[in-house]
Design a protein around this motif. Structure first.
Motif, PDB file in Angstrom:
ATOM      1  N   ARG A 156       0.865  -1.185   0.000  1.00 24.94           N
ATOM      2  CA  ARG A 156       0.000   0.000   0.000  1.00 24.94           C
ATOM      3  C   ARG A 156       0.899   1.232   0.000  1.00 24.94           C
ATOM      4  NH1 ARG A 156      -2.127  -0.755   4.609  1.00 24.94           N
ATOM      5  NH2 ARG A 156      -4.026  -1.835   3.975  1.00 24.94           N
ATOM      6  N   ARG A 158       1.168   5.460   0.232  1.00 23.93           N
ATOM      7  CA  ARG A 158       0.514   6.697   0.647  1.00 23.93           C
ATOM      8  C   ARG A 158       1.468   7.861   0.370  1.00 23.93           C
ATOM      9  NH1 ARG A 158      -2.087   7.897   6.665  1.00 23.93           N
ATOM     10  NH2 ARG A 158      -2.938   9.953   6.185  1.00 23.93           N
ATOM     11  N   SER A 268       3.286   0.313   3.226  1.00 25.53           N
ATOM     12  CA  SER A 268       2.908  -0.715   4.197  1.00 25.53           C
ATOM     13  C   SER A 268       2.370  -1.930   3.452  1.00 25.53           C
ATOM     14  CB  SER A 268       1.864  -0.169   5.178  1.00 25.53           C
ATOM     15  OG  SER A 268       0.732   0.319   4.482  1.00 25.53           O
ATOM     16  N   GLN A 274      -3.460  -2.718   9.902  1.00 25.35           N
ATOM     17  CA  GLN A 274      -2.682  -1.523  10.205  1.00 25.35           C
ATOM     18  C   GLN A 274      -3.044  -1.005  11.589  1.00 25.35           C
ATOM     19  OE1 GLN A 274      -0.943   1.695   7.473  1.00 25.35           O
ATOM     20  NE2 GLN A 274      -2.981   2.451   7.906  1.00 25.35           N
ATOM     21  N   LYS A 276      -3.625   1.259  14.820  1.00 18.67           N
ATOM     22  CA  LYS A 276      -4.111   2.627  14.960  1.00 18.67           C
ATOM     23  C   LYS A 276      -2.950   3.588  15.201  1.00 18.67           C
ATOM     24  CE  LYS A 276      -8.795   1.556  16.512  1.00 18.67           C
ATOM     25  NZ  LYS A 276      -9.412   2.124  15.307  1.00 18.67           N
ATOM     26  N   GLU A 279      -1.541   4.487  11.861  1.00 17.32           N
ATOM     27  CA  GLU A 279      -2.394   5.464  11.177  1.00 17.32           C
ATOM     28  C   GLU A 279      -2.169   6.864  11.739  1.00 17.32           C
ATOM     29  OE1 GLU A 279      -6.413   4.199  11.483  1.00 17.32           O
ATOM     30  OE2 GLU A 279      -6.105   2.320  10.405  1.00 17.32           O
ATOM     31  N   GLN A 282       1.257   8.272  10.681  1.00 15.77           N
ATOM     32  CA  GLN A 282       1.241   8.665   9.268  1.00 15.77           C
ATOM     33  C   GLN A 282       0.514   9.984   9.070  1.00 15.77           C
ATOM     34  OE1 GLN A 282       0.010   5.415   6.697  1.00 15.77           O
ATOM     35  NE2 GLN A 282       1.135   3.971   7.977  1.00 15.77           N
ATOM     36  N   ASN A 283      -0.510  10.242   9.865  1.00 16.24           N
ATOM     37  CA  ASN A 283      -1.203  11.523   9.771  1.00 16.24           C
ATOM     38  C   ASN A 283      -0.279  12.685  10.157  1.00 16.24           C
ATOM     39  OD1 ASN A 283      -3.595  10.424   8.872  1.00 16.24           O
ATOM     40  ND2 ASN A 283      -4.416  10.129  10.919  1.00 16.24           N
TER      41      ASN A 283
END
Length: 285
Positions: A156, A158, A268, A274, A276, A279, A282-283
């Motif tokens: 994946r 991003r 990833s 994935q 939390k 996540e 990454q934000n």
């Protein structure tokens, strides 16, 4: 043997009364009696002596109660931990990163740790090839590197931002003030290149091969920090993404031509769960 049965048994042991135990558990007495009976049949030993309407623990029941208590207690601990994990109060994170994106990672890590101080974070530096291998073996939760044109279907991607490819020179170089430079001009300069495992040099080598250009590489090194120190002497020059360089002793000159942007990307495993925490990190990136 079910966790529910263990809870029923422990409540009956505490109160020594099936009716009161059932009331506190908000179930019928028949349900409680039936579940405890099934438990006794499964372990093939009575846990209670039933004398009229009274009950007492058997020797087996007394011994079994310690096991039941530990089992229920551990299950409750696990539930609490999962709730904390979902709220990002506990847990761990393993991140792979290439040297070029270290500053981005550092800034994100500071912000993330301020918000989630109890999450343990492990940072692994390496070449893109090394990091993707470790990601594939599930040693890392995600990798922060530059995206290649050939995407792997099981990964994946991003995207974060793009950074231009640049010639990196000493600030005292006589070409330090140039606004741009061609690849052909760079071929005449003494160069120090990163090791071939780095995605940046793979990217450049593919471009040079396509344009049939041969660089004057005098030094090859697998440590970017040392590479930049060499460039600062003014003896050598190198090619890196602009985001890799943040030293006042160095200057970057954008390289002319198409396809001279590298895309910083979080990578990833597509089919893996994935976290939390991943996540959230990454934000921040």
């Amino acid at each position: 043997m079910e966790l529910r049965q263990l809870r029923y048994f422990l409540k009956a042991k505490e109160l020594l009364n099936f009716t009161e135990a059932a009331n506190q558990l908000n179930i019928s007495q028949s349900t409680l009696s039936q579940q405890i009976k099934q438990l006794e049949e499964e372990i093939n030993v009575p846990l209670f002596n039933r004398i009229g309407k009274r009950i007492t623990l058997t020797e087996a029941g007394l011994l079994f109660s310690e096991f039941a208590f530990q089992s229920v207690s551990r299950a409750n601990d696990g539930l609490i931990m999962m709730k904390d994990l979902n709220n990002l109060n506990v847990g761990s994170l393993s991140i792979g990163v290439t040297y070029a994106l270290r500053n981005l990672l550092t800034r994100a890590l500071i912000l993330f740790s301020e918000k989630f101080p109890d999450i343990k974070v492990k940072i692994v530096f390496g070449t893109s090839t090394e990091l993707i291998d470790r990601l594939n073996s599930t040693e890392l939760d995600f990798v922060l590197t530059f995206r290649e044109q050939a995407d792997d279907v099981h990964l994946r991607y991003r995207s974060l931002f793009s950074s231009p490819m640049t010639l990196v020179v000493s600030k005292n170089s006589n070409i330090a003030g140039r606004s741009s430079i061609s690849l052909k001009e760079i071929m005449d300069l003494p160069l120090a290149f990163p090791d071939s495992g780095y995605s940046t040099i793979q990217f450049i080598n593919n471009l040079l091969k396509l344009k049939k250009l041969k660089p004057n590489v005098l030094v090859e090194i697998n440590d970017i920090s040392t590479l930049l120190e060499l460039v600062k002497t003014g003896v050598w020059n190198t090619i890196l993404t602009q985001v890799s360089v943040d030293d006042i002793g160095l200057s970057t000159i954008p390289i002319q031509g198409k396809n001279m942007l590298r895309e910083a990307t979080v990578i990833s495993l597509k089919d893996a769960y994935q976290k939390k925490a991943a996540e959230a990190f990454q934000n921040y990136l």
